[in-house]
Design a protein around this motif. Structure first.
Motif, mmCIF file in Angstrom:
data_model
loop_
_atom_site.group_PDB
_atom_site.id
_atom_site.type_symbol
_atom_site.label_atom_id
_atom_site.label_comp_id
_atom_site.label_asym_id
_atom_site.label_seq_id
_atom_site.Cartn_x
_atom_site.Cartn_y
_atom_site.Cartn_z
ATOM 1 N N SER A 35 0.832 -1.198 0.000
ATOM 2 C CA SER A 35 0.000 0.000 0.000
ATOM 3 C C SER A 35 0.869 1.252 0.000
ATOM 4 O O SER A 35 0.603 2.206 -0.737
ATOM 5 C CB SER A 35 -0.921 -0.011 1.216
ATOM 6 N N GLU A 38 2.406 1.546 -3.451
ATOM 7 C CA GLU A 38 1.425 2.038 -4.419
ATOM 8 C C GLU A 38 1.195 3.534 -4.245
ATOM 9 O O GLU A 38 1.064 4.270 -5.221
ATOM 10 C CB GLU A 38 0.109 1.275 -4.277
ATOM 11 N N GLY A 39 1.147 3.985 -2.990
ATOM 12 C CA GLY A 39 1.003 5.416 -2.729
ATOM 13 C C GLY A 39 2.185 6.202 -3.265
ATOM 14 O O GLY A 39 2.014 7.277 -3.855
ATOM 15 N N GLU A 40 3.372 5.674 -3.081
ATOM 16 C CA GLU A 40 4.573 6.338 -3.590
ATOM 17 C C GLU A 40 4.563 6.375 -5.117
ATOM 18 O O GLU A 40 4.894 7.396 -5.722
ATOM 19 C CB GLU A 40 5.827 5.621 -3.088
ATOM 20 N N VAL A 41 4.159 5.284 -5.748
ATOM 21 C CA VAL A 41 4.068 5.249 -7.209
ATOM 22 C C VAL A 41 3.040 6.277 -7.688
ATOM 23 O O VAL A 41 3.276 6.998 -8.663
ATOM 24 C CB VAL A 41 3.695 3.834 -7.709
ATOM 25 N N ARG A 42 1.931 6.380 -6.985
ATOM 26 C CA ARG A 42 0.892 7.357 -7.341
ATOM 27 C C ARG A 42 1.455 8.782 -7.234
ATOM 28 O O ARG A 42 1.250 9.607 -8.127
ATOM 29 C CB ARG A 42 -0.308 7.165 -6.409
ATOM 30 N N ARG A 43 2.187 9.060 -6.140
ATOM 31 C CA ARG A 43 2.767 10.395 -5.970
ATOM 32 C C ARG A 43 3.804 10.689 -7.060
ATOM 33 O O ARG A 43 3.852 11.807 -7.590
ATOM 34 C CB ARG A 43 3.412 10.524 -4.580
ATOM 35 N N ASN A 45 3.858 9.445 -10.080
ATOM 36 C CA ASN A 45 3.120 9.674 -11.330
ATOM 37 C C ASN A 45 2.481 11.061 -11.356
ATOM 38 O O ASN A 45 2.468 11.727 -12.390
ATOM 39 C CB ASN A 45 2.069 8.595 -11.557
ATOM 40 N N GLU A 46 1.952 11.500 -10.207
ATOM 41 C CA GLU A 46 1.377 12.846 -10.127
ATOM 42 C C GLU A 46 2.463 13.891 -10.343
ATOM 43 O O GLU A 46 2.253 14.870 -11.073
ATOM 44 C CB GLU A 46 0.683 13.052 -8.776
ATOM 45 N N SER A 49 3.403 13.947 -14.011
ATOM 46 C CA SER A 49 2.390 14.647 -14.803
ATOM 47 C C SER A 49 2.512 16.160 -14.621
ATOM 48 O O SER A 49 2.451 16.913 -15.600
ATOM 49 C CB SER A 49 0.985 14.204 -14.401
#
Length: 89
Positions: A35, A38-43, A45-46, A49
Motif C-alpha cells: 500500500s 502504491e502510494g509512492e508510485v501514485r505520488r 506519477n502525479e 504529470s
C-alpha cells in the motif's frame, strides 16, 4: 498416556495458532508495504504529470520569447536602416 496425548495435541495446536498469527502479521506487513509502495508510485506519477505540464508550459513560453526576440531584432534592423537612410541624405 491419554493426558500426554491431549497435552501434546494442545501444544501442537498452540504452536499452529502461533505460527498462523506470525503468518498473518507478516501478511499485514506485506500489504502495508504494498500500500505504501502504491502510494509512492501514485505520488511519483502525479509529480511526473505536473512536471510534464510545467515543461510544456515552459517550452511554450520559450517558443513565444523566441518569436518575440525575432520580431524585436527585425524591428531593430528596420529602425537602423531607416536611421542610416536619414543620415545618408
Amino acid at each position: 498416556m491419554p493426558a500426554k496425548t491431549v497435552k501434546a495435541a494442545i501444544d501442537e495446536l498452540r504452536n499452529a495458532v502461533q505460527s498462523l498469527e506470525i503468518a498473518i502479521d507478516g501478511r499485514f506487513d506485506k500489504e502495508r508495504d504494498v500500500s505504501e509502495f502504491e502510494g509512492e508510485v501514485r505520488r511519483v506519477n502525479e509529480d511526473r504529470s505536473r512536471l510534464a505540464q510545467e515543461l510544456d508550459q515552459s517550452q511554450f513560453r520559450a517558443n513565444r520569447l523566441e518569436e518575440v526576440n525575432r520580431e524585436v531584432s527585425r524591428r531593430l534592423v528596420t529602425a537602423m536602416e531607416t536611421i542610416r537612410a536619414v543620415l545618408d541624405r
